[in-house]
Scaffold this motif. Structure first.
Motif, mmCIF file in Angstrom:
data_model
loop_
_atom_site.group_PDB
_atom_site.id
_atom_site.type_symbol
_atom_site.label_atom_id
_atom_site.label_comp_id
_atom_site.label_asym_id
_atom_site.label_seq_id
_atom_site.Cartn_x
_atom_site.Cartn_y
_atom_site.Cartn_z
ATOM 1 N N ARG A 16 0.903 -0.862 -0.215
ATOM 2 C CA ARG A 16 -0.207 0.156 -0.044
ATOM 3 C C ARG A 16 0.954 0.468 0.188
ATOM 4 N N TYR A 17 2.383 1.556 0.593
ATOM 5 C CA TYR A 17 2.960 2.341 0.925
ATOM 6 C C TYR A 17 3.454 2.522 -0.286
ATOM 7 N N MET A 18 3.678 1.323 -0.935
ATOM 8 C CA MET A 18 4.712 1.420 -2.823
ATOM 9 C C MET A 18 3.933 2.390 -3.262
ATOM 10 N N LYS A 19 2.281 1.663 -3.616
ATOM 11 C CA LYS A 19 1.083 2.423 -4.609
ATOM 12 C C LYS A 19 0.690 3.907 -4.429
ATOM 13 N N LYS A 20 1.604 3.956 -2.968
ATOM 14 C CA LYS A 20 0.674 5.618 -2.274
ATOM 15 C C LYS A 20 1.946 6.416 -2.892
ATOM 16 N N ASN B 166 -7.804 1.989 11.948
ATOM 17 C CA ASN B 166 -8.067 2.805 10.316
ATOM 18 C C ASN B 166 -8.398 1.571 9.438
ATOM 19 N N ASN B 167 -7.893 0.762 8.925
ATOM 20 C CA ASN B 167 -7.770 -0.527 8.633
ATOM 21 C C ASN B 167 -9.532 -0.447 7.883
ATOM 22 N N LYS B 168 -9.852 0.235 6.452
ATOM 23 C CA LYS B 168 -11.431 -0.647 6.705
ATOM 24 C C LYS B 168 -11.716 -1.918 6.716
ATOM 25 N N PHE B 169 -11.187 -2.893 6.561
ATOM 26 C CA PHE B 169 -11.294 -4.378 6.346
ATOM 27 C C PHE B 169 -11.310 -4.736 8.435
ATOM 28 N N SER C 159 -5.405 -22.524 4.114
ATOM 29 C CA SER C 159 -6.035 -22.807 3.177
ATOM 30 C C SER C 159 -4.911 -23.147 1.972
ATOM 31 N N LYS C 160 -5.261 -24.044 0.650
ATOM 32 C CA LYS C 160 -4.607 -23.777 -0.577
ATOM 33 C C LYS C 160 -5.401 -23.004 -2.001
ATOM 34 N N ASP C 161 -5.823 -22.673 -1.163
ATOM 35 C CA ASP C 161 -6.452 -21.919 -2.374
ATOM 36 C C ASP C 161 -6.103 -20.254 -2.056
ATOM 37 N N LYS C 162 -4.762 -20.370 -3.148
ATOM 38 C CA LYS C 162 -4.742 -19.011 -3.703
ATOM 39 C C LYS C 162 -5.555 -18.350 -3.880
ATOM 40 N N GLU C 163 -6.749 -18.446 -4.580
ATOM 41 C CA GLU C 163 -7.201 -17.095 -5.037
ATOM 42 C C GLU C 163 -7.925 -16.520 -3.477
ATOM 43 N N LEU C 164 -7.950 -17.363 -2.986
ATOM 44 C CA LEU C 164 -8.429 -17.280 -1.050
ATOM 45 C C LEU C 164 -8.132 -15.980 -0.743
ATOM 46 N N LYS C 165 -6.132 -16.239 -0.938
ATOM 47 C CA LYS C 165 -5.037 -15.206 -0.513
ATOM 48 C C LYS C 165 -5.419 -14.086 -0.719
ATOM 49 N N TYR C 166 -5.690 -14.142 -2.071
ATOM 50 C CA TYR C 166 -5.282 -12.158 -2.627
ATOM 51 C C TYR C 166 -6.733 -12.026 -2.163
ATOM 52 N N THR C 167 -7.742 -12.474 -1.913
ATOM 53 C CA THR C 167 -9.301 -11.334 -1.992
ATOM 54 C C THR C 167 -8.701 -11.182 -0.159
ATOM 55 N N ILE C 168 -8.031 -12.300 0.534
ATOM 56 C CA ILE C 168 -8.131 -11.731 1.871
ATOM 57 C C ILE C 168 -7.219 -10.230 1.618
ATOM 58 N N ILE C 169 -6.167 -10.699 0.593
ATOM 59 C CA ILE C 169 -5.157 -9.328 0.617
ATOM 60 C C ILE C 169 -5.582 -8.312 -0.308
ATOM 61 N N ASN C 170 -6.484 -8.231 -0.979
ATOM 62 C CA ASN C 170 -7.316 -7.746 -1.947
ATOM 63 C C ASN C 170 -8.158 -6.677 -0.842
ATOM 64 N N ALA C 171 -9.054 -8.050 0.477
ATOM 65 C CA ALA C 171 -9.900 -6.338 1.522
ATOM 66 C C ALA C 171 -9.090 -6.503 1.763
ATOM 67 N N PHE D 143 -6.779 -3.981 1.063
ATOM 68 C CA PHE D 143 -6.881 -2.598 -0.275
ATOM 69 C C PHE D 143 -8.578 -1.979 0.157
ATOM 70 N N GLY D 144 -9.432 -2.657 0.595
ATOM 71 C CA GLY D 144 -10.524 -2.072 0.519
ATOM 72 C C GLY D 144 -11.539 -2.518 -0.372
ATOM 73 N N HIS D 145 -10.947 -4.037 -0.979
ATOM 74 C CA HIS D 145 -11.931 -4.206 -2.327
ATOM 75 C C HIS D 145 -12.566 -5.736 -1.634
ATOM 76 N N LYS D 146 -13.379 -4.758 -1.700
ATOM 77 C CA LYS D 146 -14.824 -6.687 -1.569
ATOM 78 C C LYS D 146 -15.137 -7.047 -0.338
ATOM 79 N N ILE D 147 -15.221 -6.065 0.613
ATOM 80 C CA ILE D 147 -14.949 -6.330 1.812
ATOM 81 C C ILE D 147 -16.158 -7.028 2.399
ATOM 82 N N ASN D 148 -17.078 -7.556 2.356
ATOM 83 C CA ASN D 148 -18.105 -8.258 2.540
ATOM 84 C C ASN D 148 -17.772 -9.731 2.283
ATOM 85 N N GLU D 149 -17.650 -9.915 0.667
ATOM 86 C CA GLU D 149 -17.345 -11.199 0.451
ATOM 87 C C GLU D 149 -15.637 -11.402 1.098
#
Length: 563
Positions: free
Chosen positions: A81-85, A239-242, A275-287, A289-295
């Motif tokens: 997040r810092y790098m993207k900022k 501070n973090n929304k998720f 979990s072995k589900d990498k997509e699931l891990k990316y879902t949490i990391i993205n959350a 970042f503020g994305h798809k929090i409810n999911e």
């Protein structure tokens, strides 16, 4: 119950003296943090070199290798997040492990990193490894890109092809070794703030505080205390929304403690990490970042439920074998149908149902037992020094372990040949007979002090003994009849979540409910203030019982005292 009293009879018990016994040196700063211990980033060895390396690669293709636990995820998130900022167009790719592997030793990630340009047409220039990578010297030597490691793990074979910033480094200048990986990353961000003349790092203090709790860091450390105070001590700090949504869903709007976070928030995230589900891990990391929090919230809840069901299923499927193994002094259970990342969870579960025996759980891979230890007593160092064990790394009562298959039975035989006490020694502030309990014991520590208690500063507990009662004196409370109340000497003793074994110990299953029993308890004394619907105020002394022991009452007469 084996106990150790922290206070001698002539010592005064109070908050300051207790904090001192727990290792707190600057009590005023600990109780009311001012930020005094936050800005020591320049004391880290190699920090200046790390900043210079980072500056050279701003905007260039970068990998961040995410360690597979909450500390690793928070470390990765605050860094990315810092790098993207700094540069919204910066191509930052986060790599996650399939299981709970660590660093470059995961070949499934190391090979793609090494061959990134060929495999993905991604000409990576920079690799950052937060919360891991310190000892990956062989793998690092095979890479021809700049590598930055920001870590807190023990240094054994440190990387030389890259820059290492680690709070365990002996070359640091007065740096605490109690910080998490995420805290080390935050120190790096503070150093970048200083050089780039910005102030972005303060935004991520709540995630640092979460990492400290999740990685069971020592919270008697003044620096850790400061991070927790500003980052998580109250809901308004978050501070973090998720992260805020996680607290709202799994704790609610009531005040909470570090224990609440450790038992209600961290397990939900850890279930994703296992979990072995990498997509699931990316879902949490993205959350984060503020994305798809409810999911992401639903995924956390579902993963935790699945985890519980998986553990219970494995235990149920192997219960006969487990019961047989539990006749040994140490339990070694090999299970082929168990996910590798679940070995610690299952070891803890087996330890509980076996009466608290040290338990090793894993699976045989290439004639080697790879797994985890959970133990009620310190055992890691002893196992690591045992010639039958290849290595045991981690904490004294919770660690990873590797044993040659042919050495498993000899190890069990060895522990069966020696006397092994499983009973842990519990630190209590002081022990009192019930007739000698001072009144001020119940208001020594106010309820608002609960925010202080954590790893390194455990909740203050006392041992009270010589509590003579009959099963008829017990009150059964609650919808599920799992709460027991005993009132003696104007003190209410409250037992929560009692099991069938607890009921037997308390004599509730006895036909004779008038039999006298002798009870000793370990718990927290407090004052309970209750206002009735009619406006009357009741002030009662109570003890919330954490542990207890019951034995048959023996009348103290000359014949049995001196026999």
């Amino acid at each position: 119950m084996k106990i150790k009293q922290l206070y001698k009879k002539n010592e005064a018990i109070n908050l300051n003296s207790y904090l001192t016994k727990c290792g707190v040196k600057d009590i005023d700063e600990f109780l009311n943090p001012t930020g005094k211990y936050l800005d020591n980033f320049s004391d880290y060895y190699n920090m200046d070199k790390a900043v210079e390396m980072f500056k050279r690669h701003i905007g260039e293709n970068t990998y961040i290798l995410c360690d597979d636990d909450v500390d690793g995820i928070t470390s990765t998130v605050i860094l990315a997040r810092y790098m993207k900022k700094i540069n919204p167009n910066w191509s930052v790719r986060i790599l996650v492990h399939e299981g709970k592997e660590r660093g470059l030793q995961d070949e499934e990630l190391f090979i793609p990193i090494k061959n990134s340009k060929i495999l993905y047409n991604y000409d990576v220039k920079f690799l950052i490894i937060p919360d891991g990578g310190t000892n990956d010297v062989e793998q690092a030597n095979e890479l021809d890109i700049d590598i930055l490691v920001l870590d807190h793990h023990t240094i054994t074979t440190p990387i030389t092809n890259g820059i290492l910033v680690n709070n365990q480094n002996e070359k640091n200048n007065n740096v605490s070794t109690n910080g998490s990986g995420c805290l080390v990353v935050h120190k790096f961000l503070q150093a970048l703030d200083n050089v780039l003349d910005i102030n972005y790092s303060a935004e991520y203090i709540d995630l640092v505080a979460l990492s400290l709790v999740s990685d069971v860091m020592n919270m008697s450390d003044e620096q850790n205390r400061t991070y927790y105070h500003y980052g998580l001590e109250t809901f308004d700090c978050i501070n973090n929304k998720f992260l805020k949504a996680l607290f709202e869903k799994f704790i609610g709007d009531k005040p909470y403690t570090q224990r609440d976070i450790a038992f209600k928030i961290v397990p939900k995230l850890n279930a994703i990490c296992r979990s072995k589900d990498k997509e699931l891990k990316y879902t949490i990391i993205n959350a984060f970042f503020g994305h798809k929090i409810n999911e992401a919230l639903e995924e956390c809840a579902n993963a935790h439920t699945d985890q519980i069901e998986t553990v219970n299923k494995i235990i149920d499927n192997h219960i006969d074998e487990i019961n047989t193994l539990a006749t040994n002094n140490i339990i070694v259970f090999s299970c082929d149908d168990m996910p590798k990342s679940y070995s610690g969870l299952i070891a803890g579960k087996i330890m509980d149902i076996s009466g608290g025996k040290p338990t090793l759980v894993g699976k045989i891979i290439n004639n080697e037992f790879v797994g985890s230890l959970r133990s009620p007593i310190p055992l890691q160092r002893e196992l690591d020094n045992n010639e039958l064990v290849e290595w045991a790394k981690g904490h004294e009562q919770s660690c990873g372990i590797l044993i040659k298959e042919q050495n498993l039975q000899p190890l069990v035989d060895y522990y069966n040949s020696i006397k092994l006490s499983y009973e842990p020694c519990i630190n209590v502030l002081r022990s009192y007979a019930i007739e000698d309990v001072p009144y001020n014991l119940f208001n020594l520590f106010e309820p608002n002090m609960d925010v202080l208690w954590g790893n390194g500063i455990p909740k203050p507990i006392f041992e009270l003994h010589n509590i003579i009662f009959t099963p008829n004196d017990l009150q059964i409370l609650g919808k599920n009849h799992r709460t027991v109340k005993l009132i003696l000497n104007n003190i209410s003793f409250l037992f929560f979540n009692i099991t069938n074994k607890d009921r037997e110990k308390l004599g509730l299953e006895n036909e004779n409910k008038d039999i006298k029993l002798n009870l000793s308890v370990i718990g927290t004394p407090s004052i309970n203030i209750y206002i009735s619907p009619y406006g009357k105020t009741y002030i009662n002394k109570q003890v919330i019982v954490d542990n207890f022991n019951v034995k048959k009452y023996i009348l103290r007469i000359r014949e049995n005292v001196f026999k």
